[in-house]
Design a protein around this motif. Structure first.
Motif, PDB file in Angstrom:
ATOM      1  N   VAL A   1       0.841  -1.206   0.000  1.00  0.00           N
ATOM      2  CA  VAL A   1       0.000   0.000   0.000  1.00  0.00           C
ATOM      3  C   VAL A   1       0.872   1.252   0.000  1.00  0.00           C
ATOM      4  O   VAL A   1       0.611   2.204  -0.742  1.00  0.00           O
ATOM      5  CB  VAL A   1      -0.968  -0.017   1.205  1.00  0.00           C
ATOM      6  CG1 VAL A   1      -1.635   1.329   1.403  1.00  0.00           C
ATOM      7  CG2 VAL A   1      -1.999  -1.104   1.037  1.00  0.00           C
TER       8      VAL A   1
ATOM      9  N   PHE B   1       0.990   4.013  -2.923  1.00  0.00           N
ATOM     10  CA  PHE B   1       0.704   5.399  -2.577  1.00  0.00           C
ATOM     11  C   PHE B   1       1.857   6.315  -2.971  1.00  0.00           C
ATOM     12  O   PHE B   1       1.650   7.370  -3.566  1.00  0.00           O
ATOM     13  CB  PHE B   1       0.411   5.513  -1.082  1.00  0.00           C
ATOM     14  CG  PHE B   1       0.093   6.903  -0.638  1.00  0.00           C
ATOM     15  CD1 PHE B   1       1.035   7.668   0.021  1.00  0.00           C
ATOM     16  CD2 PHE B   1      -1.143   7.459  -0.899  1.00  0.00           C
ATOM     17  CE1 PHE B   1       0.754   8.952   0.419  1.00  0.00           C
ATOM     18  CE2 PHE B   1      -1.441   8.744  -0.502  1.00  0.00           C
ATOM     19  CZ  PHE B   1      -0.489   9.500   0.168  1.00  0.00           C
ATOM     20  N   SER B   2       3.088   5.889  -2.650  1.00  0.00           N
ATOM     21  CA  SER B   2       4.226   6.749  -2.987  1.00  0.00           C
ATOM     22  C   SER B   2       4.432   6.840  -4.489  1.00  0.00           C
ATOM     23  O   SER B   2       4.809   7.889  -5.006  1.00  0.00           O
ATOM     24  CB  SER B   2       5.500   6.268  -2.296  1.00  0.00           C
ATOM     25  OG  SER B   2       5.892   5.013  -2.792  1.00  0.00           O
TER      26      SER B   2
END
Length: 184
Positions: free
Chosen positions: A32, A36-37
């Motif tokens: 995750v 996200f990054s």
């Protein structure tokens, strides 16, 4: 994984590990965070690569994106039955495929998710059926990320690539990625 404990009343109880001490929790958390990054960077990892071909691959990705957008707009002008919602879903699917190297099933889930794009199922299906992507290449890029950032073994990467809780690539796509993982 669990520990049996005998209570004061003589009964045997099972004490489970807290969720934060379980391996799958940390793998999921790292995935995750990586997604996200990657989304926050907007795919800047591709342009900062030290490979001499990085400029060419970025240019090729830009060309693919623009050609996919042209295909989406030309198909919408040729076929008036394609709604704006279907075209939007296709544009999002193209972004997920090209910038985040997602699988076909992963893109579909992201497009239809209540926590994601919230497209109707028919628009998401249209998008994944019409997106122009090299799924083998996407699987290989994800495999390289797992190898370099998380130092995972080939079999662990294969499991993560094909997992329903992971990347959701097909077995053939995962096999391709593992076979070409150490190619230069």
């Amino acid at each position: 994984m669990s520990k049996k404990i005998v209570g004061d009343d003589g009964k045997t109880y099972v004490q489970k590990k807290p969720i934060y001490k379980r391996v799958w929790f940390w793998i999921l958390a790292i995935v995750v965070i990586a997604i996200f990054s990657s989304a926050m960077n907007g795919g800047s990892d591709k342009s900062s690569s030290k490979s001499p071909n990085s400029t060419q691959s970025t240019k090729a990705t830009d060309d693919e994106s623009s050609s996919s957008e042209e295909t989406a707009s030309s198909s919408s002008s040729e076929n008036p039955k394609v709604s704006a919602e279907f075209t939007s879903a296709l544009t999002k699917a193209t972004q997920y495929a090209n910038m985040m190297n997602m699988s076909k099933a992963g893109i579909y889930d992201q497009l239809t998710s209540d926590a994601g794009e919230q497209f109707p199922a028919d628009a998401a299906q249209y998008a994944v059926d019409n997106v122009k992507a090299d799924w083998n290449k996407n699987a290989l890029e994800k495999a390289k990320q797992y190898q370099s950032k998380m130092s995972m073994s080939a079999e662990a990467i294969r499991d993560q690539l094909t997992s329903e809780a992971g990347e959701k690539f097909t077995q053939d796509e995962a096999n391709y990625a593992i076979q070409h993982l150490n190619d230069n």
